[in-house]
Design a protein around this motif. Structure first.
Motif, PDB file in Angstrom:
ATOM      1  N   LYS A  98      -4.774   6.467  -1.639  1.00  4.95           N
ATOM      2  CA  LYS A  98      -5.753   5.941  -2.590  1.00  4.95           C
ATOM      3  C   LYS A  98      -6.469   4.714  -2.033  1.00  4.95           C
ATOM      4  N   GLU A  99      -5.784   3.960  -1.168  1.00  9.80           N
ATOM      5  CA  GLU A  99      -6.402   2.764  -0.580  1.00  9.80           C
ATOM      6  C   GLU A  99      -7.528   3.106   0.380  1.00  9.80           C
ATOM      7  N   MET A 100      -7.598   4.383   0.816  1.00  7.02           N
ATOM      8  CA  MET A 100      -8.645   4.804   1.739  1.00  7.02           C
ATOM      9  C   MET A 100      -9.807   5.500   1.031  1.00  7.02           C
ATOM     10  N   LEU A 101      -9.746   5.616  -0.281  1.00  3.12           N
ATOM     11  CA  LEU A 101     -10.907   6.111  -1.020  1.00  3.12           C
ATOM     12  C   LEU A 101     -12.031   5.097  -0.882  1.00  3.12           C
ATOM     13  N   LEU A 151      -3.234  -7.361  -4.157  1.00  2.00           N
ATOM     14  CA  LEU A 151      -3.025  -5.986  -4.578  1.00  2.00           C
ATOM     15  C   LEU A 151      -4.221  -5.157  -4.145  1.00  2.00           C
ATOM     16  N   PRO A 152      -4.003  -4.102  -3.390  1.00  8.80           N
ATOM     17  CA  PRO A 152      -5.112  -3.379  -2.755  1.00  8.80           C
ATOM     18  C   PRO A 152      -5.952  -2.550  -3.717  1.00  8.80           C
ATOM     19  N   ASP A 153      -5.463  -2.336  -4.942  1.00  6.52           N
ATOM     20  CA  ASP A 153      -6.269  -1.600  -5.920  1.00  6.52           C
ATOM     21  C   ASP A 153      -7.389  -2.452  -6.494  1.00  6.52           C
ATOM     22  N   MET A 154      -7.241  -3.769  -6.407  1.00  4.11           N
ATOM     23  CA  MET A 154      -8.144  -4.692  -7.091  1.00  4.11           C
ATOM     24  C   MET A 154      -9.154  -5.270  -6.112  1.00  4.11           C
ATOM     25  N   ILE A 155     -10.438  -5.023  -6.358  1.00  3.73           N
ATOM     26  CA  ILE A 155     -11.476  -5.593  -5.511  1.00  3.73           C
ATOM     27  C   ILE A 155     -12.418  -6.418  -6.367  1.00  3.73           C
ATOM     28  N   THR A 156     -12.968  -7.468  -5.776  1.00  2.00           N
ATOM     29  CA  THR A 156     -13.722  -8.451  -6.543  1.00  2.00           C
ATOM     30  C   THR A 156     -15.200  -8.440  -6.189  1.00  2.00           C
ATOM     31  N   LEU A 157     -15.989  -8.797  -7.177  1.00  2.00           N
ATOM     32  CA  LEU A 157     -17.432  -8.942  -7.005  1.00  2.00           C
ATOM     33  C   LEU A 157     -17.861 -10.228  -7.699  1.00  2.00           C
ATOM     34  N   VAL A 170       0.823  -1.222   0.000  1.00  2.00           N
ATOM     35  CA  VAL A 170       0.000   0.000   0.000  1.00  2.00           C
ATOM     36  C   VAL A 170       0.854   1.268   0.000  1.00  2.00           C
ATOM     37  N   ALA A 171       2.048   1.188  -0.599  1.00  2.00           N
ATOM     38  CA  ALA A 171       2.954   2.336  -0.565  1.00  2.00           C
ATOM     39  C   ALA A 171       2.804   3.260  -1.766  1.00  2.00           C
ATOM     40  N   GLY A 172       1.967   2.887  -2.748  1.00  2.00           N
ATOM     41  CA  GLY A 172       1.850   3.676  -3.972  1.00  2.00           C
ATOM     42  C   GLY A 172       1.348   5.093  -3.725  1.00  2.00           C
ATOM     43  N   LEU A 173       1.732   6.008  -4.611  1.00  2.00           N
ATOM     44  CA  LEU A 173       1.398   7.427  -4.438  1.00  2.00           C
ATOM     45  C   LEU A 173      -0.007   7.772  -4.923  1.00  2.00           C
ATOM     46  N   GLY A 174      -0.572   6.977  -5.802  1.00  2.00           N
ATOM     47  CA  GLY A 174      -1.917   7.274  -6.282  1.00  2.00           C
ATOM     48  C   GLY A 174      -1.978   8.520  -7.139  1.00  2.00           C
TER      49      GLY A 174
END
Length: 301
Positions: A27-30, A131-137, A11-15
């Protein structure tokens, strides 16, 4: 065979694609509907039986640590006001004491480097990487089924989904071998292959189970594409030592690292909620009707 107990979340990315929104907020907290993106990913790991959540952070990411901590003032206020439902929800999402660890990636040297930064916390165990950007449904099931496949095979596991063959150059692609239990043998991996050269249309969707030998490989890994330490390069080396298996996920993954994917995720997750789907569907139909003249005008220009 050791159990998969730990999960790593880089979760270190700058977004930067979300600036100015991510100037002060990771960005992970959006939020997608009513909870941060990172919460969905942690929930998926918890459902899979993960016991220890390891976050590889960077500067200005302290709010992530705060999110997974107890906020006594908030809990006290909710209890005093009789907000039992909200209190129960917070308690349900709260990791237990000692289940979270945080380590720093001091330099942005790529995903492979972020994974390597977690080596001391993971130790000599297989581990999940999400990877924290990717969420599944549907929201649950992908990592749980991957753990089940790992327990049958003992190898490293990569989750994949199908993409349009014309878009394989955008993703990491795997080659598909023989079926094995509820998965298949991976015959190769290539990062963003040139058009027409991909071994399949199965792309890596940001979920992995890796063996601890990956850390020794990453230790001496040379920088690859983008002058970064690439995880795919290390996995190719590990593949020569131990087998890799693919898990074909039949849900849908949303890339919340892009504004388009983030908006799409909000719409899809809202429509999936029984309490919201009717009103959301009606609103979307109304908006589409109202925007038809605008769309026609833009197309004509």
């Amino acid at each position: 065979m050791k159990k998969v107990r730990k999960a790593v979340f880089p979760v270190a990315g700058l977004g930067t694609r979300f600036l100015p929104a991510t100037k002060a907020i990771p960005k992970e907290m959006l939020t997608v509907v009513d909870r941060p993106v990172i919460q969905y990913v942690v929930d998926e790991a918890r459902e899979a039986g993960i016991e220890h959540f390891i976050f590889v952070t960077g500067r200005n990411k302290g709010v992530i640590e705060d999110h997974f901590d107890i906020q006594f003032e908030l809990n006290h206020t909710l209890a005093r006001r009789g907000k039992d439902e909200q209190l129960a929800k917070l308690d349900q999402l709260q990791p237990k004491a000692g289940q979270t660890s945080f380590t720093r990636q001091q330099e942005p040297l790529g995903l492979g480097h972020a994974v390597w930064c977690a080596r001391e916390l993971v130790g000599d165990e297989p581990f999940a990487l999400l990877l924290p950007d990717m969420i599944t449904l549907p929201q649950h099931g992908c990592m749980k089924d991957m753990v089940s496949l790992y327990e049958r095979t003992g190898g490293s596991i990569i989750a994949v989904e199908e993409c349009d063959p014309s878009e394989t150059h955008k993703y990491g692609i795997v080659g598909k071998g023989a079926d094995v239990h509820s998965g298949f043998a991976i015959t190769g991996m290539v990062e963003k292959p040139k058009p027409g050269t991909a071994p399949s249309n199965l792309y890596i969707n940001g979920r992995y189970i890796l063996q601890p030998e990956i850390f020794a490989i990453l230790e001496g890994q040379e920088r690859g594409a983008g002058n970064e330490i690439q995880l795919t390069d290390a996995m190719l080396k590990l593949e020569k030592q131990r087998p890799f298996y693919g898990y074909h996920y039949h849900g849908r993954t949303f890339d919340c690292g892009s504004p388009e994917g983030f908006v799409e995720a909000n719409v899809a997750f809202a429509l999936s909620r029984n309490t919201m789907n009717a009103s959301m569907a009606s609103m979307i139909r109304t908006l589409l009707d109202e925007l038809k003249p605008v769309a026609s005008s833009v197309a004509a220009q």
